[in-house]
Design an enzyme around this catalytic site. Structure first.
Site, short mmCIF file in Angstrom:
data_model
loop_
_atom_site.label_atom_id
_atom_site.label_comp_id
_atom_site.label_asym_id
_atom_site.label_seq_id
_atom_site.Cartn_x
_atom_site.Cartn_y
_atom_site.Cartn_z
N GLN A 204 54.49 55.66 20.89
CA GLN A 204 55.05 56.93 21.76
C GLN A 204 55.16 57.95 20.93
OE1 GLN A 204 58.15 55.21 24.67
NE2 GLN A 204 58.63 54.02 22.92
N ASN A 205 55.05 57.95 19.50
CA ASN A 205 55.20 59.06 18.85
C ASN A 205 53.93 59.89 18.64
OD1 ASN A 205 57.81 57.88 18.36
ND2 ASN A 205 57.09 56.78 16.58
N ASP B 199 53.66 62.23 16.07
CA ASP B 199 53.49 62.82 14.56
C ASP B 199 52.38 62.37 13.88
OD1 ASP B 199 56.52 60.56 14.27
OD2 ASP B 199 54.47 60.14 13.99
N HIS C 296 51.16 59.18 23.57
CA HIS C 296 51.80 60.40 24.31
C HIS C 296 50.98 61.54 23.65
CE1 HIS C 296 55.48 58.31 25.85
NE2 HIS C 296 54.59 58.33 26.61
N CYS D 277 41.63 79.86 24.81
CA CYS D 277 40.77 78.46 24.83
C CYS D 277 39.41 78.84 24.33
CB CYS D 277 40.47 77.82 26.22
SG CYS D 277 39.38 76.65 26.11
N CYS E 95 36.85 78.35 27.45
CA CYS E 95 37.05 79.01 28.72
C CYS E 95 37.60 80.46 28.79
CB CYS E 95 37.87 78.33 30.07
SG CYS E 95 39.50 78.33 29.49
N THR F 38 62.68 52.27 19.94
CA THR F 38 62.68 52.99 20.94
C THR F 38 63.79 52.71 22.01
OG1 THR F 38 61.29 53.34 23.02
CG2 THR F 38 61.26 51.23 22.24
N SER F 39 64.20 53.74 22.74
CA SER F 39 65.55 53.43 23.78
C SER F 39 64.98 53.11 24.92
CB SER F 39 66.13 54.96 23.96
OG SER F 39 65.14 55.74 24.51
#
Ligand code: BV8
Length: 242
Positions: free
Chosen positions: A99-100, A102, A117, A142, A145, A184-185
């Site tokens: 989920q990290n 980093d 994520h 960007c 675009c 993880t919570s």
């Protein structure tokens, strides 16, 4: 309990490691539950990691991510990241679902990482232009675009996780023979559903977390330890058991 957790690993051909912010805590990356400091003290990450926050005040959201990037740049993989990466030399099919954002599993050398994520060290266009850009190259506009739409390449609250990553994660879990839940919570969905899937399968599930989580009553082994301490011992016991 360390020995028991190592025994599952010694018989494993397809372990899956599901990690959260606690995995990087000993590297110096604050967890989401850690109170934010300084300028960001009055905010909760989930208030700033949203489209609404970006639309309301782009610069504030960009500054929030620059603040976090400055922290991540100074952090290195800890002994837990290195232990998981080192397993690949003896255990086949090691998969990390993290989920990290980093990138520490990848820089520790893990080669099969599913970054649910995203990646805080890259930017992408908020209007869906396909290219990712290493941070600093195109601070706001960007290059495809030309709009003021660059934002971190992470999944904000209210944004869907890439479907292909969820499918790859579920496939890895369905073919795994041991599942580790680390740091993880279990509060964020749909990522937390992946741990639920592993628990439903009935195979051995080992959790490493100094505090209990919603998974702790259902896992096979609950190790109330920090990842950077427990993982090297578990992986070392693999060699003692060999
Ligand atoms: C979505 C990137 C829909 C950004 C992050 C049910 C189903 C689906 C969605 C929802 C649902 N219920 C609610 C939702 C909405 C929401 C959600 O989950 N909200 C929560 C707050 C209730 N989910 C979403 O919005 C998701 N998107 O559902 O979209 C959709 C579908 C189709 C079309 C359109 C929309 C997207 C969620 C992803 C959000 N992005 N990160 C960024 O980083 O800026 S989430 C972010 O928070 C992290 O990545 C991480 O996932 C999460 C924090 O959780 P943890 O990693 O567990 O960290 P935490 O700090 O909470 O806990 C740390 C743990 O470590 C603790 O237990 C501690 O004890 C332990 N620990 C500490 N030190 C150590 C340690 N353990 C071991 N060793 C140590 N040393």
């Amino acid at each position: 309990m360390i020995r028991e957790a190592g025994q599952y690993l010694s018989k494993s051909h397809s372990p899956v490691f599901f990690t959260g912010a606690g995995m990087s805590q000993e590297s110096g990356v604050p967890t989401f539950r850690d109170a934010m400091e300084g300028l960001w003290k009055r905010f909760k990450p989930e208030e700033l990691a949203t489209q609404e926050a970006f639309k309301k005040d782009r610069q504030r959201v960009r500054d929030f991510y620059e603040h976090r990037r400055d922290i991540v740049r100074k952090c290195r993989p800890n002994a837990g990241h290195t232990a998981i990466a080192g397993l690949e030399s003896t255990v086949s099919n090691v998969v990390v679902i993290t989920q990290n954002v980093d990138g520490l599993h990848q820089s520790a050398g893990s080669t099969s990482v599913i970054p649910l994520h995203g990646n805080i060290m890259e930017d992408r266009c908020n209007h869906g232009c396909p290219e990712r850009h290493p941070v600093g190259k195109h601070p706001a506009t960007c290059p495809q675009c030309g709009r003021n739409s660059m934002r971190p390449d992470v999944v904000w609250f209210g944004e869907p996780i890439d479907e292909e990553m969820m499918i790859r994660s579920a496939a890895a879990i369905l073919t795994s023979d041991v599942f580790y839940i680390i740091g993880t919570s279990g509060c964020v969905y749909p990522a937390a559903n992946l741990a639920g899937l592993a628990l439903q399968m009935g195979g051995p599930v080992i959790e490493i977390n100094p505090e209990r989580s919603p998974f702790s009553d259902e896992v096979t082994v609950f190790l109330p330890l920090r990842a950077g301490k427990a993982l090297p011992k578990i992986c070392r016991s693999l060699f003692d058991l060999a």
